[in-house]
Structures are given as C-alpha cells and as structure tokens.
Design an enzyme around this catalytic site. Structure first.
Site, PDB file in Angstrom:
ATOM      1  N   ASP A  22      31.733  45.666  37.394  1.00 56.58           N
ATOM      2  CA  ASP A  22      32.958  46.359  37.778  1.00 56.58           C
ATOM      3  C   ASP A  22      32.878  47.865  37.533  1.00 56.58           C
ATOM      4  O   ASP A  22      33.043  48.653  38.445  1.00 56.58           O
ATOM      5  CB  ASP A  22      34.172  45.757  37.044  1.00 56.58           C
ATOM      6  CG  ASP A  22      35.479  46.254  37.644  1.00 56.58           C
ATOM      7  OD1 ASP A  22      35.533  46.415  38.874  1.00 56.58           O
ATOM      8  OD2 ASP A  22      36.422  46.498  36.885  1.00 56.58           O
ATOM      9  N   CYS A  61      46.733  40.676  42.299  1.00 59.88           N
ATOM     10  CA  CYS A  61      47.298  40.005  43.476  1.00 59.88           C
ATOM     11  C   CYS A  61      46.224  39.102  44.063  1.00 59.88           C
ATOM     12  O   CYS A  61      45.058  39.482  44.112  1.00 59.88           O
ATOM     13  CB  CYS A  61      47.738  41.035  44.510  1.00 59.88           C
ATOM     14  SG  CYS A  61      48.374  40.282  46.025  1.00 59.88           S
ATOM     15  N   CYS A  84      44.338  37.216  56.178  1.00 53.41           N
ATOM     16  CA  CYS A  84      44.527  38.060  54.982  1.00 53.41           C
ATOM     17  C   CYS A  84      45.299  39.318  55.356  1.00 53.41           C
ATOM     18  O   CYS A  84      46.256  39.700  54.671  1.00 53.41           O
ATOM     19  CB  CYS A  84      43.185  38.397  54.320  1.00 53.41           C
ATOM     20  SG  CYS A  84      41.956  39.101  55.410  1.00 53.41           S
TER      21      CYS A  84
END
Ligand code: B12
Length: 246
Positions: A79, A186, A139
């Site tokens: 990350d 989310c 999406c």
C-alpha cells in the site's frame, strides 16, 4: 522490470539501488458473509490493519530471501508503495484490472490486498498483458457518488476517500454516510461486481482472528485497526453522523 511510473511517496527512497525485479503477492481477505453481519465498516477494515498482517508475512519472506541471497537487497511494500500495485499485480499475471480500478483475481475476486518485494536480484521476467474485466458497467452505475469513469476513480468523489477525510464533512458527504450505513471505506463497487460472486474465502488465519465488523465507539478503537492511522476523531465523527446507536 520497474518500467511503471513511480507514485510520489516517501517509500520511494527504499527501492534498492539497481532494482531489477518485483515479486508481487496477493493477500485475499474475504471472510464469508457471516463475518460482515450488521457491519458498519467496509470489508477491508473488519480485521486488524492489513499493513501489519501482510507486512509480517512479507518481512518473514524478506528475511528468508536475504539469508538465501546474502549479496542482494530486498525491500517489501504494501500500500505505502511507490508502485502502482494494481498495475504490478496485473503484469505479474495475478488477475485483471476491473472497471472499479481494482485488481480482480480469478479465485478470490477483488477482495485481495497487494504487496510486493523489490529486489536487485535478476529474476526471469514473468510479465503478462494487462487484461480487463467483463466491463458490465455495474460498478460505475452503482457507485454511490459517481466516482468511477472508464476504469479510473475520482479520488475527490470516491466515498472511501470521503470517509477518511479529516475535519468537518460537507452535508452532501455526511448524507452519503447516512445513506450507506458505512463509516469507514466503501465496498459498493466490489459487492456489485459479478466477478466477486462465488469467490473463495481467505486462508489467512490472522484476518479471522482479528475480525470485528462493528465499530461502536472508543471501546472498539485500538492502534491496530485499519482506520487508526487517521486517529480516533475521524472514525468517531463518522459514527456520530451515521446516527447508529449500539
Ligand atoms: C491512493 C489510493 C487510494 C485512493 C485513491 C484511489 C485511486 N486509484 O486513485 C482512495 C482513498 C480513493 C482509495 C480507495 C480504495 N482503495 Co486504495 N490505494 C491507493 C494507493 C495507495 C495508490 C493508488 C494510486 O494512486 N494509483 C495511481 C493511479 C493514477 O492509478 P489508477 O487509479 O489505476 O489510474 C490509472 C489507470 O487507471 C490508467 N488507466 C486508465 N484507464 C485504463 C484502462 C485500462 C484497461 C488500464 C489497464 C489502465 C487504465 O490510467 C490512470 C492514470 O494513470 C494504492 C496502493 C498502491 N501503491 O498502488 C491503494 C490500493 C489501490 N487500494 C486498495 C483498496 C483495497 C482500496 C479500497 C477497496 C478500500 C475500501 N474498501 O474502501 C478503495 C477502493 C476504491 C476504488 N474503487 O478504487 C488496494 C486495492 C487492491 C486490489 N484488489 O486492487 C491497493 C492496491 C492497496 C493494497 N496494497 O492492497 N485508494
């Protein structure tokens, strides 16, 4: 390999001099629906901080590699990486890039964290073409704040980014929290994805051991949670906005 443009971040300085290869890892984190019952967190934030859990696996691997190849350098990232990790994972043949901008693996779907080891060891290249998803558009159509367009996410509109913002939220942003019932991250663009149906649950035991799907307030806060890097104020603000009482 290192052909990709590097992202601006402090970790750039950790890339080994003369780096030649990137070994990319996926850490699937889907635990099965029962683990997310009544959750007010996105799936990635249910277990303890993935930087720590994935980091420990990567650290062990780096120690092993350093022992085996004492003349070479190995640095791991997860990350907080100068690489566009989705692109790296696609090139390594670990999956396809979704219209939701995420890496989708055939077995574990998009619910996978990505980590990598960059080394000056010359490993034979295993580069694959970047394939894309089914492009069904679900999406993009279902994104709560219209943040997705042609496979690119608008960081200013992405609801995940909004939940992580410091300070006071705009009323329109606060309304997204009330509407979704989610106070951190989310998953809408992932939950709706047909490529995430019938995926395997993760074999990584640490994700189950630390799972805590509901954030009720201070008693559920500790420094190991995925949202802790933002400190307590941000998650507590979101909890208050959501109006959830536990
Ligand atoms: C900054 C960041 C965010 C920001 C901004 C996201 C963004 N893409 O800009 C915010 C906070 C919004 C965010 C949210 C999330 N993130 Co995030 N994030 C990152 C981070 C640190 C950097 C991403 C980045 O800046 N990429 C550079 C941009 C420019 O790349 P890009 O978005 O792909 O855009 C380019 C391509 O799309 C290309 N392009 C355009 N069209 C096309 C078409 C095709 C076919 C191709 C091939 C390319 C292409 O052009 C664009 C410009 O160069 C990465 C880790 C890393 N180092 O990569 C994690 C990372 C991408 N995030 C991750 C996760 C889990 C999430 C969330 C799911 C968390 C959550 N549940 O809330 C959400 C998902 C939101 C979403 N749909 O993307 C994981 C994704 C794992 C996976 N399976 O893919 C990563 C890899 C972290 C990790 N190590 O696991 N994230």
């Amino acid at each position: 390999m290192l052909k990709a443009d590097l992202l601006e971040c402090r970790a750039k300085n950790r890339i080994p001099i003369g780096a030649k290869s990137v070994i990319v890892y996926l850490f699937p984190y889907y635990l099965g629906e029962a683990y997310y019952k009544n959750s007010n967190l996105s799936k990635y934030a249910v277990p303890d901080d993935y930087h720590k859990i994935c980091g420990e696996y990567l650290e062990k691997t780096v120690s092993y590699l350093k022992e085996k190849y004492p003349d070479n350098s190995f640095e791991y990232f997860c990350d907080n990486s100068p690489l566009n990790e989705v692109r790296a994972a696609c090139l390594a043949g670990l999956g396809v890039k979704g219209e939701n901008s995420l890496l989708i693996n055939e077995a574990y779907g998009s619910f996978c964290f990505i980590g990598e080891i960059i080394t000056d060891l010359d490993i034979p290249i295993d580069e694959k073409e970047i394939a894309t998803c089914l492009k069904c558009g679900l999406c993009e159509k279902n994104c709560i704040n219209n943040a997705l367009k042609n496979g690119v996410v608008d960081e200013n509109k992405c609801f995940s980014a909004i939940t992580q913002k410091k300070g006071e939220l705009k009323e329109s942003e606060a309304e997204l929290i009330r509407q979704s019932g989610c106070i951190w991250g989310c998953d809408i663009c992932q939950n709706i994805c047909p490529m995430n149906k019938n995926i395997k649950i993760t074999p990584i035991k640490e994700f189950y051991k630390t799972a805590n799907p509901v954030y009720r307030g201070e008693s559920d806060y500790n420094k190991n949670r995925a949202f802790s890097w933002r400190k307590q104020d941000v998650i507590n603000r979101n909890l208050k906005i959501s109006g959830c009482k536990f």
